[in-house]
Scaffold this active site. Sequence first.
Site, PDB file in Angstrom:
ATOM      1  N   LYS A  13       0.824  -1.218   0.000  1.00  0.00           N
ATOM      2  CA  LYS A  13       0.000   0.000   0.000  1.00  0.00           C
ATOM      3  C   LYS A  13       0.857   1.266   0.000  1.00  0.00           C
ATOM      4  CE  LYS A  13      -1.222  -0.413   4.930  1.00  0.00           C
ATOM      5  NZ  LYS A  13       0.134  -0.754   5.314  1.00  0.00           N
ATOM      6  N   ARG A  89      -5.815   2.362  11.839  1.00  0.00           N
ATOM      7  CA  ARG A  89      -5.414   0.977  12.107  1.00  0.00           C
ATOM      8  C   ARG A  89      -6.430   0.303  13.020  1.00  0.00           C
ATOM      9  NH1 ARG A  89      -0.176   1.116  10.104  1.00  0.00           N
ATOM     10  NH2 ARG A  89       1.321  -0.280  10.995  1.00  0.00           N
ATOM     11  N   ARG A 128      12.678  -6.672   2.702  1.00  0.00           N
ATOM     12  CA  ARG A 128      12.627  -5.211   2.559  1.00  0.00           C
ATOM     13  C   ARG A 128      13.897  -4.531   3.043  1.00  0.00           C
ATOM     14  NH1 ARG A 128       6.841  -2.706   4.143  1.00  0.00           N
ATOM     15  NH2 ARG A 128       7.645  -2.784   6.238  1.00  0.00           N
ATOM     16  N   ARG A 161      14.515  -2.224   8.079  1.00  0.00           N
ATOM     17  CA  ARG A 161      13.861  -1.494   9.159  1.00  0.00           C
ATOM     18  C   ARG A 161      13.955  -2.311  10.437  1.00  0.00           C
ATOM     19  NH1 ARG A 161       7.984   0.205   6.951  1.00  0.00           N
ATOM     20  NH2 ARG A 161       7.480  -0.511   9.036  1.00  0.00           N
ATOM     21  N   ARG A 172       3.677  -7.875  14.391  1.00  0.00           N
ATOM     22  CA  ARG A 172       2.892  -6.937  13.575  1.00  0.00           C
ATOM     23  C   ARG A 172       1.774  -7.672  12.843  1.00  0.00           C
ATOM     24  NH1 ARG A 172       7.302  -4.753  10.126  1.00  0.00           N
ATOM     25  NH2 ARG A 172       5.911  -3.286   9.122  1.00  0.00           N
TER      26      ARG A 172
HETATM   27  P1  AMP Z   1       3.907   0.978   9.128  1.00  0.00           P
HETATM   28  O1  AMP Z   1       5.053   1.621   8.436  1.00  0.00           O
HETATM   29  O2  AMP Z   1       2.569   1.512   8.655  1.00  0.00           O
HETATM   30  O3  AMP Z   1       3.962  -0.533   9.118  1.00  0.00           O
HETATM   31  O4  AMP Z   1       3.988   1.432  10.672  1.00  0.00           O
HETATM   32  C1  AMP Z   1       5.124   1.138  11.464  1.00  0.00           C
HETATM   33  C2  AMP Z   1       4.736   1.170  12.935  1.00  0.00           C
HETATM   34  O5  AMP Z   1       4.259   2.491  13.297  1.00  0.00           O
HETATM   35  C3  AMP Z   1       3.605   0.233  13.338  1.00  0.00           C
HETATM   36  O6  AMP Z   1       4.057  -1.086  13.584  1.00  0.00           O
HETATM   37  C4  AMP Z   1       3.087   0.913  14.607  1.00  0.00           C
HETATM   38  O7  AMP Z   1       3.956   0.698  15.706  1.00  0.00           O
HETATM   39  C5  AMP Z   1       3.199   2.392  14.242  1.00  0.00           C
HETATM   40  N1  AMP Z   1       1.961   2.880  13.597  1.00  0.00           N
HETATM   41  C6  AMP Z   1       1.826   3.333  12.316  1.00  0.00           C
HETATM   42  N2  AMP Z   1       0.571   3.730  12.067  1.00  0.00           N
HETATM   43  C7  AMP Z   1      -0.116   3.518  13.210  1.00  0.00           C
HETATM   44  C8  AMP Z   1      -1.484   3.718  13.582  1.00  0.00           C
HETATM   45  N3  AMP Z   1      -2.395   4.202  12.713  1.00  0.00           N
HETATM   46  N4  AMP Z   1      -1.843   3.383  14.855  1.00  0.00           N
HETATM   47  C9  AMP Z   1      -0.945   2.910  15.740  1.00  0.00           C
HETATM   48  N5  AMP Z   1       0.348   2.679  15.443  1.00  0.00           N
HETATM   49  C10 AMP Z   1       0.766   2.988  14.197  1.00  0.00           C
END
Ligand code: AMP
Length: 217
Positions: A13, A89, A128, A161, A172
């Site tokens: 995404k 989320r 990644r 990462r 996750r």
């Molecule tokens: P992502 O890059 O979207 O996978 O986000 C990386 C990390 O950021 C996630 O594993 C969460 O710890 C935090 N995170 C990102 N977006 C959210 C959200 N909408 N609500 C809560 N935690 C978030």
Amino acid sequence: MRLILLGPPGSGKGTQAAVLSRRWGAPHVSTGEIFREAIRSDSELGSKVRRYTETGELVPDEIVNEIVFDRLARRDCQEKGFLLDGFPRTVAQARALDGWLADRGDGIDRVVDFEIGDEELIRRLSGRRHCEKCGRDYNIVFRPPRNAGLCDVCSGRLVARKDDSPESIRRRLEVTTETLNPLRDYYHAKGLVFAIDATGDVQEITEVLLAELGCAK
Ligand code: AMP
């Protein structure tokens, strides 16, 4: 266009949001990226969210909502709409977002749901990498750099990462399983969802999205 890109981490995404954002000029708002940037720059927000992001836990809603609403209130989002990637989320975040938009006479136009199985996600997330200098994304399986371990653009070092470690990936995906289905139901009930098979080729998926969202050119 006010669009939400819904799907598990690794479903592509973020990649699609970046492409669509370039085509439409609407900002790509990625909460994960906002948090990573805050951690890189050692800001107060960074120190608040680091322990959550590094272990794959969700950052508390009060913190995330405030960051997102501040961003959406800025002029570019007000004028051009936005592509939300990684937010909402949880259903609580989705409700808060709807309330915030409704107060301004707005609402979400569409929700794209990226469908993909866990095995494929683990394969993708483990491969990644990103450039520690310019941030460009790679995948050692699907989109390898020309020279192993080095960025094609700036020759910076490619790193994984922190939250793409095996334990964090597992956590996750568990968190996603708990939260994604209720969120899907929430937007299905509003009739906003367009589901896409996210296992395909990046360009093909972009074409399908552009055709479906009515902005093919
Ligand atoms: P992502 O890059 O979207 O996978 O986000 C990386 C990390 O950021 C996630 O594993 C969460 O710890 C935090 N995170 C990102 N977006 C959210 C959200 N909408 N609500 C809560 N935690 C978030």
